[in-house]
Design a protein around this motif. Structure first.
Motif, PDB file in Angstrom:
ATOM      1  N   SER A   1      -9.223   2.524  -0.083  1.00 20.13           N
ATOM      2  CA  SER A   1      -9.158   1.745  -0.685  1.00 20.13           C
ATOM      3  C   SER A   1      -9.162   0.306  -0.007  1.00 20.13           C
ATOM      4  CB  SER A   1      -8.112   1.684  -1.569  1.00 20.13           C
ATOM      5  OG  SER A   1      -6.934   1.769  -0.704  1.00 20.13           O
ATOM      6  N   HIS A   2     -10.218  -0.946  -0.815  1.00 20.07           N
ATOM      7  CA  HIS A   2     -10.340  -2.168  -0.199  1.00 20.07           C
ATOM      8  C   HIS A   2      -9.116  -3.078  -1.165  1.00 20.07           C
ATOM      9  CE1 HIS A   2     -13.829  -1.294   1.954  1.00 20.07           C
ATOM     10  NE2 HIS A   2     -13.859  -0.225   1.434  1.00 20.07           N
ATOM     11  N   TRP A   3      -8.370  -3.820  -0.295  1.00 21.31           N
ATOM     12  CA  TRP A   3      -7.299  -4.895  -0.933  1.00 21.31           C
ATOM     13  C   TRP A   3      -7.557  -6.169  -0.697  1.00 21.31           C
ATOM     14  CZ3 TRP A   3      -2.712  -2.591  -3.287  1.00 21.31           C
ATOM     15  CH2 TRP A   3      -2.786  -1.112  -3.310  1.00 21.31           C
ATOM     16  N   ARG A   4      -7.311  -6.995  -1.745  1.00 19.42           N
ATOM     17  CA  ARG A   4      -7.309  -8.563  -1.411  1.00 19.42           C
ATOM     18  C   ARG A   4      -6.132  -9.150  -2.075  1.00 19.42           C
ATOM     19  NH1 ARG A   4     -13.749 -10.085  -2.266  1.00 19.42           N
ATOM     20  NH2 ARG A   4     -14.783  -8.891  -0.649  1.00 19.42           N
ATOM     21  N   GLU A   5      -5.869 -10.325  -1.436  1.00 20.34           N
ATOM     22  CA  GLU A   5      -4.804 -10.986  -2.076  1.00 20.34           C
ATOM     23  C   GLU A   5      -5.396 -11.737  -3.242  1.00 20.34           C
ATOM     24  OE1 GLU A   5      -0.858 -12.378  -1.845  1.00 20.34           O
ATOM     25  OE2 GLU A   5      -1.794 -11.269  -0.642  1.00 20.34           O
ATOM     26  N   VAL A   6      -4.988 -11.260  -4.536  1.00 18.67           N
ATOM     27  CA  VAL A   6      -5.277 -12.199  -5.704  1.00 18.67           C
ATOM     28  C   VAL A   6      -4.273 -12.463  -6.591  1.00 18.67           C
ATOM     29  CG1 VAL A   6      -6.614 -11.622  -7.885  1.00 18.67           C
ATOM     30  CG2 VAL A   6      -7.443 -10.479  -6.088  1.00 18.67           C
ATOM     31  N   ASP A   7      -4.199 -13.659  -6.844  1.00 21.70           N
ATOM     32  CA  ASP A   7      -3.064 -14.461  -7.586  1.00 21.70           C
ATOM     33  C   ASP A   7      -1.604 -13.978  -6.698  1.00 21.70           C
ATOM     34  OD1 ASP A   7      -4.915 -15.463  -9.473  1.00 21.70           O
ATOM     35  OD2 ASP A   7      -4.475 -13.826 -10.486  1.00 21.70           O
ATOM     36  N   GLY A   8      -1.715 -13.945  -5.616  1.00 19.82           N
ATOM     37  CA  GLY A   8      -0.526 -14.043  -4.845  1.00 19.82           C
ATOM     38  C   GLY A   8       0.039 -12.437  -4.752  1.00 19.82           C
ATOM     39  N   ARG A   9      -0.695 -11.335  -4.745  1.00 20.13           N
ATOM     40  CA  ARG A   9      -0.389 -10.113  -4.707  1.00 20.13           C
ATOM     41  C   ARG A   9      -1.424  -9.303  -4.166  1.00 20.13           C
ATOM     42  NH1 ARG A   9      -0.642  -5.889  -8.396  1.00 20.13           N
ATOM     43  NH2 ARG A   9       1.715  -5.344  -8.235  1.00 20.13           N
ATOM     44  N   PRO A  10      -1.262  -8.303  -3.518  1.00 23.10           N
ATOM     45  CA  PRO A  10      -2.027  -7.337  -2.855  1.00 23.10           C
ATOM     46  C   PRO A  10      -3.147  -6.548  -4.211  1.00 23.10           C
ATOM     47  CG  PRO A  10      -0.286  -7.040  -1.579  1.00 23.10           C
ATOM     48  CD  PRO A  10      -0.024  -8.102  -2.708  1.00 23.10           C
ATOM     49  N   THR A  11      -4.311  -6.521  -4.256  1.00 28.05           N
ATOM     50  CA  THR A  11      -4.749  -6.090  -5.133  1.00 28.05           C
ATOM     51  C   THR A  11      -6.188  -5.155  -4.925  1.00 28.05           C
ATOM     52  OG1 THR A  11      -4.254  -8.019  -6.561  1.00 28.05           O
ATOM     53  CG2 THR A  11      -6.115  -6.598  -7.462  1.00 28.05           C
ATOM     54  N   ILE A  12      -6.146  -3.908  -5.328  1.00 27.94           N
ATOM     55  CA  ILE A  12      -7.248  -3.009  -4.947  1.00 27.94           C
ATOM     56  C   ILE A  12      -8.683  -3.510  -5.710  1.00 27.94           C
ATOM     57  CG2 ILE A  12      -8.572  -0.852  -5.163  1.00 27.94           C
ATOM     58  CD1 ILE A  12      -5.376   0.186  -5.316  1.00 27.94           C
TER      59      ILE A  12
ATOM     60  N   ILE B   1       0.644  -1.305  -0.195  1.00 24.96           N
ATOM     61  CA  ILE B   1       0.147   0.084  -0.230  1.00 24.96           C
ATOM     62  C   ILE B   1       0.875   1.279  -0.020  1.00 24.96           C
ATOM     63  CG2 ILE B   1      -1.536   1.254   1.555  1.00 24.96           C
ATOM     64  CD1 ILE B   1      -2.803  -1.523   1.931  1.00 24.96           C
ATOM     65  N   GLN B   2       2.156   1.231   0.807  1.00 27.41           N
ATOM     66  CA  GLN B   2       2.906   2.465   0.913  1.00 27.41           C
ATOM     67  C   GLN B   2       3.583   2.399  -0.688  1.00 27.41           C
ATOM     68  OE1 GLN B   2       3.520   4.768   3.398  1.00 27.41           O
ATOM     69  NE2 GLN B   2       4.243   5.789   1.292  1.00 27.41           N
ATOM     70  N   ALA B   3       3.885   1.444  -1.399  1.00 29.27           N
ATOM     71  CA  ALA B   3       4.615   1.377  -2.640  1.00 29.27           C
ATOM     72  C   ALA B   3       3.500   2.181  -3.432  1.00 29.27           C
ATOM     73  CB  ALA B   3       4.940   0.017  -3.042  1.00 29.27           C
ATOM     74  N   HIS B   4       2.199   1.848  -3.448  1.00 29.94           N
ATOM     75  CA  HIS B   4       1.281   2.257  -4.192  1.00 29.94           C
ATOM     76  C   HIS B   4       1.190   3.756  -4.118  1.00 29.94           C
ATOM     77  CE1 HIS B   4      -2.633   2.451  -6.633  1.00 29.94           C
ATOM     78  NE2 HIS B   4      -3.134   3.262  -5.303  1.00 29.94           N
ATOM     79  N   ALA B   5       0.846   4.248  -2.883  1.00 35.13           N
ATOM     80  CA  ALA B   5       0.947   5.745  -2.668  1.00 35.13           C
ATOM     81  C   ALA B   5       1.989   6.358  -3.286  1.00 35.13           C
ATOM     82  CB  ALA B   5       0.658   5.645  -1.213  1.00 35.13           C
ATOM     83  N   ASP B   6       3.325   5.751  -3.315  1.00 33.37           N
ATOM     84  CA  ASP B   6       4.574   6.365  -3.727  1.00 33.37           C
ATOM     85  C   ASP B   6       4.503   6.420  -5.311  1.00 33.37           C
ATOM     86  OD1 ASP B   6       5.630   6.874  -1.299  1.00 33.37           O
ATOM     87  OD2 ASP B   6       6.838   4.965  -1.116  1.00 33.37           O
ATOM     88  N   ALA B   7       3.833   5.248  -5.770  1.00 33.72           N
ATOM     89  CA  ALA B   7       3.651   5.325  -7.302  1.00 33.72           C
ATOM     90  C   ALA B   7       2.952   6.520  -7.678  1.00 33.72           C
ATOM     91  CB  ALA B   7       3.219   3.920  -7.693  1.00 33.72           C
TER      92      ALA B   7
ATOM     93  N   ILE C   1      -5.621   6.730   2.242  1.00 32.49           N
ATOM     94  CA  ILE C   1      -4.506   7.324   1.855  1.00 32.49           C
ATOM     95  C   ILE C   1      -4.869   8.760   1.540  1.00 32.49           C
ATOM     96  CG2 ILE C   1      -2.602   7.255   0.213  1.00 32.49           C
ATOM     97  CD1 ILE C   1      -3.056   4.295  -0.623  1.00 32.49           C
ATOM     98  N   ARG C   2      -4.174   9.744   2.239  1.00 31.76           N
ATOM     99  CA  ARG C   2      -4.341  11.093   1.725  1.00 31.76           C
ATOM    100  C   ARG C   2      -3.389  11.527   0.779  1.00 31.76           C
ATOM    101  NH1 ARG C   2      -3.244  14.475   6.556  1.00 31.76           N
ATOM    102  NH2 ARG C   2      -5.054  13.409   7.290  1.00 31.76           N
ATOM    103  N   TYR C   3      -3.833  12.119  -0.121  1.00 33.20           N
ATOM    104  CA  TYR C   3      -3.282  12.724  -1.476  1.00 33.20           C
ATOM    105  C   TYR C   3      -3.253  14.486  -1.264  1.00 33.20           C
ATOM    106  CZ  TYR C   3      -3.092   7.991  -3.102  1.00 33.20           C
ATOM    107  OH  TYR C   3      -3.051   6.658  -3.131  1.00 33.20           O
ATOM    108  N   ALA C   4      -1.972  15.048  -1.488  1.00 26.34           N
ATOM    109  CA  ALA C   4      -1.894  16.389  -1.652  1.00 26.34           C
ATOM    110  C   ALA C   4      -1.106  16.713  -2.897  1.00 26.34           C
ATOM    111  CB  ALA C   4      -1.323  16.861  -0.276  1.00 26.34           C
ATOM    112  N   GLY C   5      -1.586  17.924  -3.116  1.00 26.78           N
ATOM    113  CA  GLY C   5      -1.059  18.669  -4.273  1.00 26.78           C
ATOM    114  C   GLY C   5      -1.652  20.127  -4.605  1.00 26.78           C
ATOM    115  N   ASP C   6      -1.595  20.454  -5.739  1.00 32.52           N
ATOM    116  CA  ASP C   6      -2.360  21.762  -6.046  1.00 32.52           C
ATOM    117  C   ASP C   6      -3.670  21.569  -5.854  1.00 32.52           C
ATOM    118  OD1 ASP C   6       0.345  22.863  -6.639  1.00 32.52           O
ATOM    119  OD2 ASP C   6       0.109  22.676  -8.914  1.00 32.52           O
ATOM    120  N   GLY C   7      -4.480  22.077  -5.103  1.00 33.84           N
ATOM    121  CA  GLY C   7      -5.920  22.135  -4.686  1.00 33.84           C
ATOM    122  C   GLY C   7      -6.033  21.313  -3.352  1.00 33.84           C
ATOM    123  N   PRO C   8      -7.383  21.083  -3.010  1.00 37.45           N
ATOM    124  CA  PRO C   8      -7.657  20.632  -1.790  1.00 37.45           C
ATOM    125  C   PRO C   8      -7.015  18.892  -1.728  1.00 37.45           C
ATOM    126  CG  PRO C   8      -9.786  20.893  -3.266  1.00 37.45           C
ATOM    127  CD  PRO C   8      -8.275  21.448  -3.870  1.00 37.45           C
TER     128      PRO C   8
END
Length: 133
Positions: free
Chosen positions: A114-125, A44-50, A101-108
């Motif tokens: 997000s809801h995540w499940r293990e699908v085919d061996g990897r976390p999936t939204i 989930i942290q890697a997703h936010a970073d991406a 996950i809180r996203y910030a940038g220009d604007g509010p």
């Protein structure tokens, strides 16, 4: 260069109402296995970073196959450009984990649940929507 999404899929699911979370809700009934807590938090942290990097290939890969066509709709709720992301919480459950996950940038700032499940061996939204603050 960040890509701005403007495409709206024909089968999008919109809820009624005025807030971002009421206007946009994407979901998928995918079945999954229990997520390992450490693996879930790291992914989930890697997703936010991406998202911050604008790595759309990595971001889209985290969504279930059925949900991928709806990613542009969810992306439109985010600040443009996204300059930072903070994982506020991860609740690991038996069948799925829920992340805020809180996203910030220009604007509010925008918080996405997000809801995540293990699908085919990897976390999936399998579901994602903006949250009212």
């Amino acid at each position: 260069m960040r890509r701005r999404w403007r495409w709206w899929p024909a089968d999008r699911r919109l809820s009624r109402g005025g807030s971002a979370s009421e206007r946009i809700a994407v979901e998928n009934p995918a079945q999954g296995e229990k997520l390992d807590e450490a693996k879930a938090r790291a992914h989930i942290q890697a997703h936010a970073d991406a998202v911050v990097r604008g790595d759309m290939e990595a971001v889209i890969a985290d969504f279930s196959e059925q949900l991928r066509p709806q990613v542009p709709q969810l992306a439109q709720a985010l600040p443009q450009p996204v300059k930072s992301a903070e994982v506020l919480s991860v609740e690991v459950g038996e069948e799925e984990s829920v992340a805020l996950i809180r996203y910030a940038g220009d604007g509010p700032e925008v918080t996405i649940r997000s809801h995540w499940r293990e699908v085919d061996g990897r976390p999936t939204i399998v579901h994602g929507a903006p949250v009212d603050d």
